[in-house]
Design an enzyme around this catalytic site. Structure first.
Site, PDB file in Angstrom:
ATOM      1  CG  ASP A   1      70.570 -32.561 -84.039  1.00  0.00           C
ATOM      2  OD1 ASP A   1      71.291 -33.101 -84.900  1.00  0.00           O
ATOM      3  OD2 ASP A   1      69.999 -31.471 -84.223  1.00  0.00           O
TER       4      ASP A   1
ATOM      5  CG  ASP B   1      71.502 -29.931 -90.830  1.00  0.00           C
ATOM      6  OD1 ASP B   1      70.362 -30.361 -90.567  1.00  0.00           O
ATOM      7  OD2 ASP B   1      72.391 -29.799 -89.971  1.00  0.00           O
TER       8      ASP B   1
END
Length: 719
Positions: free
Chosen positions: A544, A477
């Site tokens: 997301d 990430d």
């Protein structure tokens, strides 16, 4: 095939369906001649410019004015590598400042070579495969700078890969102020331009508009390729649609700051330039030093926008991704994040694993929260050791293995919390000046990936975890943009570039040491979805945003450049659709599951199991490795429809999704990519037709459509 006509000084690069042609004129300038559908030959005399012009050159030695025999004019002729600081004001791909302050450059031909294969870049990801390459060495007539242009064409593919290397061949330092990788000039401007803009949770929304006079730039200066603009753009004829017409696409094998400039000048010449964003970019080259720019790619299609995508998808799958098992069916992934976020312990995760297995998960991923003192997102980034008072990782992994599941884990290596042991020990490892206020995002600073000591430390700490525990998968990430770029180890103008080179170095070392570990990229969702990351990570979390309606738009836009096998897509707890509806959409990506599995009803579990069954039966051949077609755009109307067809054309999956409620009306969706002579049975009405019927009449969705209703139609060849 690449050829050089020595008599006429013409280079000709031929792909499967395109030709790219340029010549060396009497001055040694590379003149661009043609880029488009395949040609057998090109007559250089047809490229004389716009008639008589007052432009001349003057040479003091002879006191004479002159023009060039081939009607070359610096200000308006099509160029292969435009000059800077002379009369051409439409933008140059390379700007170099000499010690006297001059930035004038005009590169002329010195030598070339043509060979089978292609070279790899030393510090950056590069494409691979059966190919032929042309390298041209050029000299700057205003200084001791040498430029090597590289062109690679892959066998059977309408893809041209280009990059640039800049060498200081003199005895004093020079400063590179721009190092773009690609220039393409067109002798016209009647194009539409398509780009893919967005934000967090709205990545890669397609926007199409006509070119107008002047500069159109899409770019990022966020330290990553960004949510705001993707490093990919398309020029197409105004009549071009998904199924037909000419289109040119440009992309970049790079994950940092970029710029794609499209400039229409007063001559109605269109110049396309692409490369590292020159804002906050400056590299000093000492004598004999070389700077290598990233690879750029150019695509030509005469079969519409779907044609562009087929070329891009095949290139990514065959010539870019390096993970050895990328083409195999991937396990059904279950991610813990949306189920529990940071709030978990060993007991709750073991319970998750049991329920995830019950719904068919084959890979369990423990997301953020397993390390340091990470009970909130305010602490511990950089402290990559297991929080043993919170999670018994050995027990969790044993539980996975006993359930027949693989195990994955989350890292965010490129960030650091001020509240961490690493920061307290090495505050100089964070980017930005410590004597000034620094911007926090999600309570974190960016770690200085331009510093080799940082890269070495992260490699050691991540290797320790991956060696100690049997980990099959890593989610990588990157949860903030990069603002303050002051570095203890790199000059200001080099920092952004060296940061991404450091990231590549870390990824490359880990991939080499742990070749069986599957790495998935993520950057606040889809904020670093680009060809550079795909070289190391065969899939990237697309966004997301798990709202399935928003995902229709995100995945549709992403599909223009990137194959479905690269798009991380999950079914989640979002209540806007049934799990069947959400699954129909998630199947047109990598497919995975993300929620609290303990809360699912038995009927919901059955829905998920059925989706898993479709995934296992069809995904590898049809979705991951098939040919994808966009049929109806959600950006243009109330529906979205896409389909994917196996390479052998024996089976296909079709997705139709409605947005706002509509009553009964004629609604036929014509399919693409089938074999006209094969018979296919469809799961919508159970009937069989030949491919020609489906492509000319279509599937009939003339029914009452409720809001957000989806259909997944399976077509299989009827024996």
């Amino acid at each position: 095939m690449i050829t050089f006509d020595n008599e006429n000084k013409i280079f000709k690069i031929d792909g499967k369906n395109f030709s790219y042609i340029f010549s060396v004129n009497s001055k040694g300038i590379l003149r661009h001649l043609y880029y488009g559908k395949s040609l057998k030959a090109y007559d250089v005399s047809s490229s004389s410019d716009l008639g008589f012009d007052w432009s001349r050159t003057y040479l003091d030695e002879t006191g004479a004015e002159r023009t060039y025999d081939d009607n070359y004019y610096n200000d308006r002729s099509l160029a292969e590598i435009a000059s800077h600081g002379l009369m051409d004001k439409s933008g140059a791909p390379v700007i170099v400042r000499k010690i006297d302050g001059s930035t004038a450059t005009e590169f002329t031909y010195a030598e070339h070579r043509i060979y089978r294969g292609k070279s790899t870049l030393e510090t950056l990801p590069s494409s691979h495969g059966d190919a032929q390459t042309l390298e041209i060495v050029m000299s700057d007539r205003f200084g001791d700078v040498r430029l090597t242009l590289s062109y690679t064409v892959f066998d059977g593919l309408d893809m041209l890969v280009r990059n640039t290397r800049i060498q200081n061949a003199g005895k004093t330092d020079v400063t590179v102020e721009r190092a773009y990788s690609l220039e393409v000039d067109f002798p016209e401007s009647e194009f539409d331009f398509i780009h893919f803009h967005g934000d967090w949770c709205t990545e890669r929304f397609a926007e199409r508009a006509p070119l107008i006079n002047g500069m159109h730039r899409i770019s990022s200066n966020f330290g990553r390729s960004s949510h705001e603009e993707n490093p990919f753009g398309i020029l197409c004829r105004k009549s071009t649609c998904e199924q037909s017409g000419e289109a040119y696409a440009f992309s970049f094998v790079y994950s940092g700051n970029f710029a794609l400039d499209v400039n229409v000048d007063k001559w109605h010449r269109t110049r396309v330039l692409m490369g590292i964003n020159d804002e906050d970019f400056r590299v000093v080259l000492n004598p004999s030093q070389t700077f290598e720019a990233p690879e750029s790619v150019a695509v030509y299609s005469d079969s519409g926008l779907n044609g562009v995508s087929h070329i891009m998808h095949d290139f990514v799958r065959e010539n870019l991704i390096t993970y050895k098992n990328a083409k195999l069916l991937r396990p059904v992934l279950f991610n813990s994040w949306e189920g529990c976020y940071l709030d978990f312990d060993t007991r709750s995760i073991v319970e998750y694993i049991e329920h995830a297995r019950d719904i068919g998960a084959e890979l369990f991923v423990l997301d953020d929260g397993w390390f340091g003192k990470r009970n909130t997102d305010e602490t511990s980034l950089g402290d990559w050791y297991v929080a043993k008072d919170k999670i018994d990782l050995d027990r969790v992994i044993r539980k996975c293995k006993s359930c027949g599941m693989k195990f994955g884990i989350w890292f965010e290596p490129e960030m650091i919390n001020p509240d961490s042991e690493l920061y307290r020990a090495h505050p100089e490892y964070a980017l930005g000046r410590r004597d000034m206020e620094r911007t926090l995002s999600r309570h974190q600073l960016a770690i200085d990936m331009s510093n080799d000591k940082v890269v070495d430390l992260l490699f050691e700490r991540m290797s320790d975890i991956l060696e100690k525990y049997p980990i099959d998968y890593v989610k990588w990430d990157h949860n903030r943009n990069i603002g303050e770029i002051a570095s203890a180890s790199a000059a200001y103008g080099e920092t952004y570039h060296r940061i991404i080179v450091g990231t590549y170095r870390l990824l490359g070392r880990l991939r080499k040491k742990f070749p069986d570990v599957f790495f998935e990229g993520c950057a606040s969702g889809g904020g670093r979805f680009d060809l550079g990351m795909l070289y190391y990570c065969p899939q990237i979390w697309a966004s997301d945003e798990t709202d399935p309606v928003q995902r229709l738009f995100i995945q549709y836009g992403t599909s223009y450049a990137y194959p479905l096998s690269t798009m991380g897509s999950h079914i989640s707890k979002n209540p806007i659709m049934s799990y069947t509806g959400k699954g129909n959409i998630a199947l047109f990506g990598t497919y995975g599951i993300e929620m609290n599995p303990c809360l699912l009803s038995e009927s919901e579990r059955d829905e998920v199991r059925k989706i898993n069954g479709v995934y296992k039966k069809y995904h590898a051949d049809v979705i991951a490795n098939g040919d994808f077609y966009r049929l109806l755009s959600p950006f243009d109307g109330n529906y979205m429809s896409v389909m994917s067809v196996s390479k052998d054309k024996t089976k296909a999956l079709v997705l139709f999704a409605n947005l706002l409620k509509e009553n009964n009306r004629y609604r036929f969706v014509r399919l693409q990519g089938l074999d006209e002579n094969k018979m296919y049975t469809n799961s919508l009405d159970g009937k069989s037709y030949d491919g020609a019927y489906y492509m000319r009449v279509g599937l009939n969705f003339s029914v009452w459509l409720d809001e957000f209703r989806t259909f997944l139609v399976i077509l299989e060849e009827s024996k």
